[in-house]
Design an enzyme around this catalytic site. Sequence first.
Site, PDB file in Angstrom:
ATOM      1  N   LEU A 112       0.788  -1.169   0.049  1.00  0.00           N
ATOM      2  CA  LEU A 112       0.064  -0.051  -0.014  1.00  0.00           C
ATOM      3  C   LEU A 112       0.851   1.419   0.066  1.00  0.00           C
ATOM      4  CD1 LEU A 112      -2.744   1.061   0.358  1.00  0.00           C
ATOM      5  CD2 LEU A 112      -2.275   1.141   2.931  1.00  0.00           C
ATOM      6  N   GLU A 136       1.007  -0.443  10.027  1.00  0.00           N
ATOM      7  CA  GLU A 136      -0.548  -0.371   9.971  1.00  0.00           C
ATOM      8  C   GLU A 136      -1.323   0.770  10.583  1.00  0.00           C
ATOM      9  OE1 GLU A 136      -2.166  -4.373  10.182  1.00  0.00           O
ATOM     10  OE2 GLU A 136      -0.167  -5.521   9.657  1.00  0.00           O
ATOM     11  N   GLY A 137      -0.414   1.891  10.609  1.00  0.00           N
ATOM     12  CA  GLY A 137      -1.380   2.961  10.931  1.00  0.00           C
ATOM     13  C   GLY A 137      -0.603   3.410  12.224  1.00  0.00           C
ATOM     14  N   THR A 149       6.727  -4.980   4.154  1.00  0.00           N
ATOM     15  CA  THR A 149       7.176  -6.344   5.074  1.00  0.00           C
ATOM     16  C   THR A 149       7.007  -7.462   4.260  1.00  0.00           C
ATOM     17  OG1 THR A 149       6.167  -5.075   6.802  1.00  0.00           O
ATOM     18  CG2 THR A 149       6.361  -7.538   7.002  1.00  0.00           C
ATOM     19  N   SER A 203       0.832   7.829   5.674  1.00  0.00           N
ATOM     20  CA  SER A 203      -0.181   8.028   6.559  1.00  0.00           C
ATOM     21  C   SER A 203      -1.707   8.393   5.720  1.00  0.00           C
ATOM     22  CB  SER A 203      -0.394   8.926   7.505  1.00  0.00           C
ATOM     23  OG  SER A 203       0.718   8.448   8.490  1.00  0.00           O
ATOM     24  N   GLN A 225       9.399   0.757  46.646  1.00  0.00           N
ATOM     25  CA  GLN A 225       8.151   1.549  45.979  1.00  0.00           C
ATOM     26  C   GLN A 225       8.472   2.092  44.863  1.00  0.00           C
ATOM     27  OE1 GLN A 225       6.258   4.236  48.898  1.00  0.00           O
ATOM     28  NE2 GLN A 225       5.776   2.700  50.357  1.00  0.00           N
ATOM     29  N   ARG A 229      -4.770  -4.605  12.270  1.00  0.00           N
ATOM     30  CA  ARG A 229      -4.341  -3.928  13.546  1.00  0.00           C
ATOM     31  C   ARG A 229      -4.765  -4.534  14.825  1.00  0.00           C
ATOM     32  NH1 ARG A 229      -6.852   1.792  10.714  1.00  0.00           N
ATOM     33  NH2 ARG A 229      -4.824   1.934   9.709  1.00  0.00           N
TER      34      ARG A 229
HETATM   35  N1  CAA Z   1     -13.495   0.081   6.256  1.00  0.00           N
HETATM   36  C1  CAA Z   1     -14.015   0.241   5.462  1.00  0.00           C
HETATM   37  N2  CAA Z   1     -14.271   1.358   4.455  1.00  0.00           N
HETATM   38  C2  CAA Z   1     -13.300   2.489   5.197  1.00  0.00           C
HETATM   39  C3  CAA Z   1     -12.799   2.370   6.199  1.00  0.00           C
HETATM   40  C4  CAA Z   1     -12.573   1.115   6.924  1.00  0.00           C
HETATM   41  N3  CAA Z   1     -11.801   0.970   8.245  1.00  0.00           N
HETATM   42  N4  CAA Z   1     -12.007   3.375   6.567  1.00  0.00           N
HETATM   43  C5  CAA Z   1     -12.656   4.369   5.710  1.00  0.00           C
HETATM   44  N5  CAA Z   1     -13.282   3.649   4.731  1.00  0.00           N
HETATM   45  C6  CAA Z   1     -14.067   3.999   3.433  1.00  0.00           C
HETATM   46  C7  CAA Z   1     -14.951   5.478   3.800  1.00  0.00           C
HETATM   47  O1  CAA Z   1     -16.094   4.824   4.096  1.00  0.00           O
HETATM   48  C8  CAA Z   1     -14.824   6.194   2.583  1.00  0.00           C
HETATM   49  O2  CAA Z   1     -15.735   5.537   1.581  1.00  0.00           O
HETATM   50  P1  CAA Z   1     -17.025   6.405   1.140  1.00  0.00           P
HETATM   51  O3  CAA Z   1     -16.717   7.553   0.777  1.00  0.00           O
HETATM   52  O4  CAA Z   1     -17.847   5.315   0.119  1.00  0.00           O
HETATM   53  O5  CAA Z   1     -17.932   6.523   2.481  1.00  0.00           O
HETATM   54  C9  CAA Z   1     -13.203   5.925   2.034  1.00  0.00           C
HETATM   55  O6  CAA Z   1     -13.017   4.779   2.565  1.00  0.00           O
HETATM   56  C10 CAA Z   1     -12.490   7.030   2.311  1.00  0.00           C
HETATM   57  O7  CAA Z   1     -12.373   7.188   3.644  1.00  0.00           O
HETATM   58  P2  CAA Z   1     -11.720   8.579   4.394  1.00  0.00           P
HETATM   59  O8  CAA Z   1     -12.160   9.788   3.682  1.00  0.00           O
HETATM   60  O9  CAA Z   1     -12.036   8.529   5.730  1.00  0.00           O
HETATM   61  O10 CAA Z   1     -10.364   8.249   3.845  1.00  0.00           O
HETATM   62  P3  CAA Z   1      -8.883   9.301   4.138  1.00  0.00           P
HETATM   63  O11 CAA Z   1      -8.271   9.622   2.697  1.00  0.00           O
HETATM   64  O12 CAA Z   1      -9.317  10.359   5.072  1.00  0.00           O
HETATM   65  O13 CAA Z   1      -8.129   8.131   5.100  1.00  0.00           O
HETATM   66  C11 CAA Z   1      -7.061   7.273   7.018  1.00  0.00           C
HETATM   67  C12 CAA Z   1      -8.371   7.596   6.077  1.00  0.00           C
HETATM   68  C13 CAA Z   1      -7.974   6.353   8.010  1.00  0.00           C
HETATM   69  C14 CAA Z   1      -6.370   8.189   7.477  1.00  0.00           C
HETATM   70  C15 CAA Z   1      -6.426   6.090   6.016  1.00  0.00           C
HETATM   71  O14 CAA Z   1      -5.690   6.821   5.025  1.00  0.00           O
HETATM   72  C16 CAA Z   1      -5.258   5.202   6.744  1.00  0.00           C
HETATM   73  O15 CAA Z   1      -5.719   4.486   7.372  1.00  0.00           O
HETATM   74  N6  CAA Z   1      -4.047   5.734   6.705  1.00  0.00           N
HETATM   75  C17 CAA Z   1      -3.207   4.943   7.308  1.00  0.00           C
HETATM   76  C18 CAA Z   1      -2.426   3.955   6.327  1.00  0.00           C
HETATM   77  C19 CAA Z   1      -1.915   2.728   7.028  1.00  0.00           C
HETATM   78  O16 CAA Z   1      -2.237   2.338   7.875  1.00  0.00           O
HETATM   79  N7  CAA Z   1      -0.698   2.127   6.479  1.00  0.00           N
HETATM   80  C20 CAA Z   1       0.109   1.338   6.941  1.00  0.00           C
HETATM   81  C21 CAA Z   1       0.596   0.603   5.645  1.00  0.00           C
HETATM   82  S1  CAA Z   1       0.523  -1.330   5.926  1.00  0.00           S
HETATM   83  C22 CAA Z   1       1.616  -1.822   6.773  1.00  0.00           C
HETATM   84  O17 CAA Z   1       2.314  -1.002   7.634  1.00  0.00           O
HETATM   85  C23 CAA Z   1       2.011  -3.190   6.750  1.00  0.00           C
HETATM   86  C24 CAA Z   1       3.205  -3.647   7.529  1.00  0.00           C
HETATM   87  O18 CAA Z   1       4.373  -3.052   7.571  1.00  0.00           O
HETATM   88  C25 CAA Z   1       3.077  -4.667   8.411  1.00  0.00           C
END
Ligand code: CAA
Length: 389
Positions: free
Chosen positions: A125, A371-372, A160, A132, A283, A247
């Site tokens: 991703l 993962e955020g 990863t 973020s 303590q 998460r």
């Molecule tokens: N489940 C389902 N749909 C979801 C959702 C969820 N949890 N969260 C948001 N959506 C949907 C919303 O409903 C929306 O759709 P609709 O318009 O149709 O309703 C759409 O997604 C967009 O939502 P937002 O407007 O809230 O999106 P945003 O651009 O503001 O972003 C965010 C939201 C929470 C900040 C998101 O970008 C995010 O989680 N960012 C963090 C990214 C992340 O965690 N990266 C980790 C990388 S992977 C990793 O780390 C793996 C590893 O190494 C082990």
Amino acid sequence: MDLKLNEEHVMIRDAARDFAQKEIEPVAEHYDQTGEFPASIVKKMGALGLMGIEVPEEYGGAGMDTMAYVLAMAEIARADVATSTIMSVNNSLYCHGILSFGTEEQKRTWVTPIASGQQVGAYALTEPMSGSDAGTMRTRAELSADGDFYLINGRKSWITSGPVAERLVLFAKTDPDATPRHKGITAFLIDTSLPGFSRGKVEPKLGIRASATCEVMFDDYRCPAANVLGKPGDGFKIAMTVLDAGRIGIASQALGVAEAAYERSVQYAREREAFGQAIGGFQMIQQKIADMKTRIEASRLLIYQAALAKSESRVNGRRYTTEAAMAKLFASETAMFVTHQAVQIHGGMGYSKELPLERYFRDAKITEIYEGTSEIQRMVIARNELGLR
Ligand code: CAA
């Protein structure tokens, strides 16, 4: 919340603990120091069903529930967070997404080898300029004129298991002009043996050093249209849904490493003497022990709540986004707090590589980032609570 573990839960927790303490704990330091990928351990974990705990047996998994997953994850992380990271990505970020959104054919072909531990899966991703704010990704997938394949170009970073993964779930822009922007993102199933796919150098990291991480590049990679996961344009929702599950796994890793650091600290506080008594008699040490224990148990409750919410979501269809974010936020900050206190209680020995405390401390940090980040978890919780979206 019914916290009583059933027979199956106790069985998987004990089996994972036994395996982790016998096969992982004794070699964790070696893998941390060398940064080698623990391939043989991953294969053995696959044979035990740990690489696809919630995956139905027909697709190579153990066919258990989310509570079984979190119990096993904490036990593996208690021995080595890096190994539990590989397990987490296979289980949640890779298998969960395909099981939730894939066709029958995709589940058979793409889940089975990963859930059984024969192959390693990854989730792509993040990009160099998109972390973020995941919706800003630039990796582009263009449908061919005959509609047979997508031509993919771009790069994904911090992947990863990227250096070894045979398969990836990839997110790319199929419509860069879409409004809102997330509707232009599509999920793809990627075979990394095909031309156009390459890997960058392995990232040197502070912790979880045995969990290999790298950039992956797509240069005119042809992905068959049949390998779209879900519908074109649904990629962002798939990515977010999968992260909700992921998460909970990260929270469980955080719990596992916190427990490992805590247990050693209690032991040390009982045995180490200063000023004529065991340091546990002071303590200032007691306060640390009390705070560590309380935060660990609070993390466990949030994780179990999230696991139950995820299991129930299969029946009631309700999202468990807030429960997952709260569990990850609290458990990862607890892991950082507990491992920090554990190093302090051990004094010089906590800073030494003679004991695993410094490794726990380095490994715990990642749970607040991947993962955020904690900041993103707070944003997710607050937006949902305030009804801001
Ligand atoms: N489940 C389902 N749909 C979801 C959702 C969820 N949890 N969260 C948001 N959506 C949907 C919303 O409903 C929306 O759709 P609709 O318009 O149709 O309703 C759409 O997604 C967009 O939502 P937002 O407007 O809230 O999106 P945003 O651009 O503001 O972003 C965010 C939201 C929470 C900040 C998101 O970008 C995010 O989680 N960012 C963090 C990214 C992340 O965690 N990266 C980790 C990388 S992977 C990793 O780390 C793996 C590893 O190494 C082990």
